[in-house]
Design an enzyme around this catalytic site. Structure first.
Site, short mmCIF file in Angstrom:
data_model
loop_
_atom_site.label_atom_id
_atom_site.label_comp_id
_atom_site.label_asym_id
_atom_site.label_seq_id
_atom_site.Cartn_x
_atom_site.Cartn_y
_atom_site.Cartn_z
N LEU A 86 25.60 48.49 66.04
CA LEU A 86 24.75 49.65 65.76
C LEU A 86 23.93 49.41 64.50
CD1 LEU A 86 24.28 52.69 66.63
CD2 LEU A 86 26.03 53.26 64.96
N CYS A 87 22.67 49.80 64.55
CA CYS A 87 21.81 49.72 63.38
C CYS A 87 21.60 51.13 62.85
CB CYS A 87 20.47 49.08 63.75
SG CYS A 87 19.34 48.91 62.35
N ILE A 88 22.29 51.44 61.75
CA ILE A 88 22.18 52.77 61.15
C ILE A 88 22.37 52.63 59.64
CG2 ILE A 88 24.64 53.25 61.51
CD1 ILE A 88 23.86 56.20 61.98
#
Length: 237
Positions: A86-88
């Site tokens: 996940l890119c957060i």
């Protein structure tokens, strides 16, 4: 350091076990590896009804270092890589990053916690950041063809149901059940009315009796006065 991390994680785990939108198990009893079932319970979400299984890992430097998060099944989403990572921003190390333009307030800090991360991920599912997507195709589809994107989301939801544990029932709503009806409700009102009537009768009877006594005493006083006046008249005659 490890003792502090364990204490913090145990406290957070205890609090999250009370929530209906997430299910957490420890991987082989390892407090530093969580198996998470992240549930989307929102009728307005394209991912409504999803049970998204993920892995979350912590180091002994937690909460000063952020955890890692990875979905175990691919989800078609602009900010989720094909391998489930996940890119957060909230999972990025503390401090500002001039290259990405992320502010320190957007990134991880020891004031954050697991619940904050999970809620941020739920928000991201419905409000993706498409300016720098991890999945470019998903980002373009989200921007240009929302109907088709929503169909892809439904497919991800359907696949996610394979990870629902046996015997576990997905909640339909986050609202608590209404309180149970009071037993013998009708009898309660009858009893209350009876008590009120009795109370009113006792009070009014007492007041009426006092008023009758007062009237009687006044009447007797007037009669006595009249008799005295008559006697005085007779004497004068």
């Amino acid at each position: 350091m490890a003792a502090g991390a364990k204490q913090r994680l145990m406290s957070e785990l205890k609090d999250l076990e009370k929530e209906k939108w997430v299910k957490i198990e420890l991987d082989d009893g390892n407090l530093f590896r969580w198996i998470i079932g992240l549930m989307v319970i929102n009728s307005e979400s394209a991912f409504d009804g999803g049970y998204f299984k993920a892995e979350m890992s912590f180091t002994d430097k937690y909460p000063f270092s952020p955890p890692t998060f990875k979905f175990t099944r691919p989800i078609y989403h602009p900010n989720i890589y094909p391998d489930g990572n996940l890119c957060i921003s909230i999972l990025h190390p503390p401090g500002e990053d001039e290259q990405s333009g992320e502010l320190a307030s957007e990134r991880w800090s020891p004031l954050q916690g697991v619940e904050t991360v999970l809620r941020s991920i739920l928000l991201l599912l419905d409000d993706p950041e498409i300016s720098s997507p991890a999945n470019v195709d998903a980002g373009v589809m989200y921007r240009d063809d929302r109907a088709q994107y929503n169909e892809k989301a439904k497919e991800s939801v359907k696949v996610s149901h394979q990870d629902i544990p046996g015997g576990f029932t997905m909640p339909k709503t986050l609202d608590e059940a209404p309180p149970a009806k009071v037993a013998d409700d009708d009898a309660f009102w009858v009893e209350s009315d009876t008590e009120d009537n009795f109370g009113a009768s006792a009070s009014s009877d007492g007041e009426d009796a006092e008023m009758d006594d007062e009237d009687g005493e006044e009447q007797e006083s007037e009669e006595d006065q009249e008799e005295e006046d008559e006697e005085e008249d007779e004497v004068e005659e």
